[in-house]
Design a protein around this motif. Structure first.
Motif, PDB file in Angstrom:
ATOM      1  N   LYS A 181      -3.611  -0.596  -6.938  1.00 21.20           N
ATOM      2  CA  LYS A 181      -4.577   0.069  -5.805  1.00 21.20           C
ATOM      3  C   LYS A 181      -6.000  -0.770  -5.852  1.00 21.20           C
ATOM      4  O   LYS A 181      -6.364  -0.980  -4.563  1.00 21.20           O
ATOM      5  N   GLN A 182      -6.399  -1.005  -6.886  1.00 22.86           N
ATOM      6  CA  GLN A 182      -7.593  -1.669  -6.867  1.00 22.86           C
ATOM      7  C   GLN A 182      -7.588  -3.190  -6.506  1.00 22.86           C
ATOM      8  O   GLN A 182      -8.378  -3.684  -5.468  1.00 22.86           O
ATOM      9  N   SER A 183      -6.359  -3.946  -6.529  1.00 23.45           N
ATOM     10  CA  SER A 183      -6.057  -5.404  -6.283  1.00 23.45           C
ATOM     11  C   SER A 183      -5.886  -5.172  -4.679  1.00 23.45           C
ATOM     12  O   SER A 183      -6.434  -6.145  -3.927  1.00 23.45           O
ATOM     13  N   LEU A 184      -5.277  -4.012  -4.260  1.00 19.49           N
ATOM     14  CA  LEU A 184      -5.119  -3.934  -2.694  1.00 19.49           C
ATOM     15  C   LEU A 184      -6.299  -3.833  -2.060  1.00 19.49           C
ATOM     16  O   LEU A 184      -6.373  -3.982  -0.656  1.00 19.49           O
ATOM     17  N   ALA A 185      -7.398  -3.064  -2.565  1.00 25.78           N
ATOM     18  CA  ALA A 185      -8.843  -3.082  -1.987  1.00 25.78           C
ATOM     19  C   ALA A 185      -9.399  -3.887  -1.938  1.00 25.78           C
ATOM     20  O   ALA A 185      -9.924  -4.465  -0.864  1.00 25.78           O
ATOM     21  N   VAL A 198       0.236  -4.122 -12.284  1.00 27.22           N
ATOM     22  CA  VAL A 198      -1.403  -4.804 -12.283  1.00 27.22           C
ATOM     23  C   VAL A 198      -0.885  -6.307 -11.770  1.00 27.22           C
ATOM     24  O   VAL A 198      -0.016  -6.832 -11.916  1.00 27.22           O
ATOM     25  N   VAL A 199      -2.186  -6.726 -11.306  1.00 24.36           N
ATOM     26  CA  VAL A 199      -2.292  -8.089 -10.710  1.00 24.36           C
ATOM     27  C   VAL A 199      -2.618  -8.922 -11.777  1.00 24.36           C
ATOM     28  O   VAL A 199      -3.690  -8.745 -12.351  1.00 24.36           O
ATOM     29  N   ASN A 200      -2.051 -10.251 -11.658  1.00 25.73           N
ATOM     30  CA  ASN A 200      -2.582 -11.189 -12.615  1.00 25.73           C
ATOM     31  C   ASN A 200      -3.682 -11.977 -12.231  1.00 25.73           C
ATOM     32  O   ASN A 200      -3.795 -13.175 -12.425  1.00 25.73           O
ATOM     33  N   THR A 201      -4.790 -11.162 -12.180  1.00 23.22           N
ATOM     34  CA  THR A 201      -6.138 -11.980 -11.959  1.00 23.22           C
ATOM     35  C   THR A 201      -6.874 -11.818 -13.402  1.00 23.22           C
ATOM     36  O   THR A 201      -7.600 -10.681 -13.481  1.00 23.22           O
ATOM     37  N   GLN A 202      -6.599 -12.837 -14.118  1.00 22.53           N
ATOM     38  CA  GLN A 202      -7.004 -12.637 -15.570  1.00 22.53           C
ATOM     39  C   GLN A 202      -8.363 -13.226 -15.990  1.00 22.53           C
ATOM     40  O   GLN A 202      -8.967 -13.033 -17.138  1.00 22.53           O
ATOM     41  N   ALA A 261       0.912  -0.956   0.053  1.00 23.78           N
ATOM     42  CA  ALA A 261       0.064   0.112   0.076  1.00 23.78           C
ATOM     43  C   ALA A 261       0.902   1.291   0.016  1.00 23.78           C
ATOM     44  O   ALA A 261       0.567   2.216  -0.535  1.00 23.78           O
ATOM     45  N   GLY A 262       2.192   1.142   0.793  1.00 26.31           N
ATOM     46  CA  GLY A 262       2.945   2.308   0.745  1.00 26.31           C
ATOM     47  C   GLY A 262       3.285   2.465  -0.576  1.00 26.31           C
ATOM     48  O   GLY A 262       3.930   3.606  -1.202  1.00 26.31           O
ATOM     49  N   LEU A 263       4.055   1.418  -1.244  1.00 25.58           N
ATOM     50  CA  LEU A 263       4.625   1.524  -2.438  1.00 25.58           C
ATOM     51  C   LEU A 263       3.796   1.912  -3.453  1.00 25.58           C
ATOM     52  O   LEU A 263       3.984   2.814  -4.423  1.00 25.58           O
ATOM     53  N   ALA A 264       2.402   1.673  -3.406  1.00 30.73           N
ATOM     54  CA  ALA A 264       1.440   2.135  -4.344  1.00 30.73           C
ATOM     55  C   ALA A 264       1.065   3.521  -4.488  1.00 30.73           C
ATOM     56  O   ALA A 264       0.873   4.306  -5.548  1.00 30.73           O
TER      57      ALA A 264
END
Length: 345
Positions: free
Chosen positions: A305-309, A126-130, A115-118
């Motif tokens: 940020k979306q994936s972290l949420a 991006v996260v690989n949730t395909q 979250a800090g890095l974001a």
């Protein structure tokens, strides 16, 4: 034509590389793995001659536009969390974009680091949730967006594997059907301590009722007891589904089949080949990264940020399960949450 590179040459990385059959605007040009046997076999199989055992060296010499980080969240043979360190390495090297294998985190501490890095990175992670990019899901999402099932009233979604293993896929899929609306409150329950000491620590089961900022209620369930097995749907990872109910009809996407009911078309449904859908989806996800690099307004739907949420929602389910409280989201998860789960479960 974008230049891409791969960190990690295991089985999951092969799926990323195979998808380049469907990628038009990029080329996989370099690979990196500390295991030279994996590196050699991967390079030979996919015709990639630029091979490295050191990530910094690859980034410095190759200067890729996109880096695939296809590694486990925990260093093999240790308990060391490596998602943040590798992503920080890519960010510090100025990599324009990176595709990171799920799960993006495994516990509170690495979620906080990311979250800090974001907030500070210039790298487009991006996260690989395909699943978002499966052709049938894209079709069903168009139906929903165009109002063919009316106003969305309820979503039910589930996955059979442990929460940390498959919940990232399912939670992102839910988000994709509601324009990435964020969760604001959750009541959850958890059970089963068997996997809390694994490389992906997680309770075995979780169930929750979540409220999103658009007012929608979503029912969620994860765990090995979810769903019934069939000849097609035989492994834990093969049960993933989302059921979207509207005022005029519904859509139902599953690992190996789909359903739709609309006033115009009545009831429709049929089988799906997950493998055929998934390789195209992987290519679509990669192309969407190039689209974001082309245009800042084309934000990737699985951006960091979306994936972290979504992962914060999962941590909220855990915390609700051990405190017996409704958790307002986003929330600051306590350190040592896995230890708390271990004590309670």
């Amino acid at each position: 034509m974008y230049k891409t590179a791969m960190l990690g040459c295991g089985g999951r990385a092969r799926a990323h590389a195979d998808a380049y059959r469907f990628v038009k605007n990029g080329k996989l040009a370099a690979i990196c793995d500390m295991n030279e046997e994996l590196l050699t076999s991967f390079g030979d199989d996919f015709g990639i001659s630029s091979r490295y055992t050191d990530l910094d060296e690859m980034l410095e010499k190759e200067k890729p536009d996109v880096l695939h980080i296809v590694t486990a969240p925990v260093l093999r043979g240790t308990n060391e969390r490596i998602r943040y360190s590798l992503m920080k390495q890519a960010s510090d090297a100025g990599v324009p974009a990176a595709i990171v294998e799920k799960p993006i985190a495994v516990e509170s501490e690495d979620w906080k680091q990311l979250a800090g890095l974001a907030e500070e990175t210039q790298t487009k992670f991006v996260v690989n949730t395909q699943l978002n990019f499966h052709p049938k899901n894209l079709e069903l999402k168009r139906d929903v967006a165009e109002g063919r099932i009316g106003e969305i009233k309820f979503i039910d979604a589930s996955a059979r594997s442990t929460p940390v293993d498959q919940a990232p896929h399912v939670l992102q899929l839910v988000s994709s059907y509601i324009d990435n609306s964020r969760p604001v409150r959750v009541l959850g329950q958890v059970a089963g301590a068997q996997d809390l000491d694994s490389t992906q620590p997680s309770p075995m089961h979780a169930a929750a009722q979540a409220l999103y900022e658009n007012g929608l209620h979503v029912s969620l369930a994860f765990g090995a007891s979810i769903g019934q097995r069939s000849l097609v749907d035989s492994g834990n990872h093969t049960h993933k589904r989302v059921f979207v109910v509207g005022t005029k009809g519904f859509i139902h996407w599953r690992f190996s089949s789909w359903e739709r009911a609309t006033p115009e078309g009545g009831y429709e449904g049929g089988p799906l080949s997950y493998g055929e859908q998934d390789v195209v989806a992987q290519g679509n996800l990669t192309e969407a990264v190039f689209d974001w690099l082309d245009d800042e307004n084309n934000v990737h739907p699985t951006h960091l940020k979306q994936s972290l949420a979504e992962f914060n929602l999962l941590l909220g389910i855990y915390y609700s399960g051990v405190t017996n409280e409704i958790i307002d989201l986003p929330f600051e998860p306590p350190d040592g949450l896995i230890d708390v789960l271990r004590e309670n479960l």
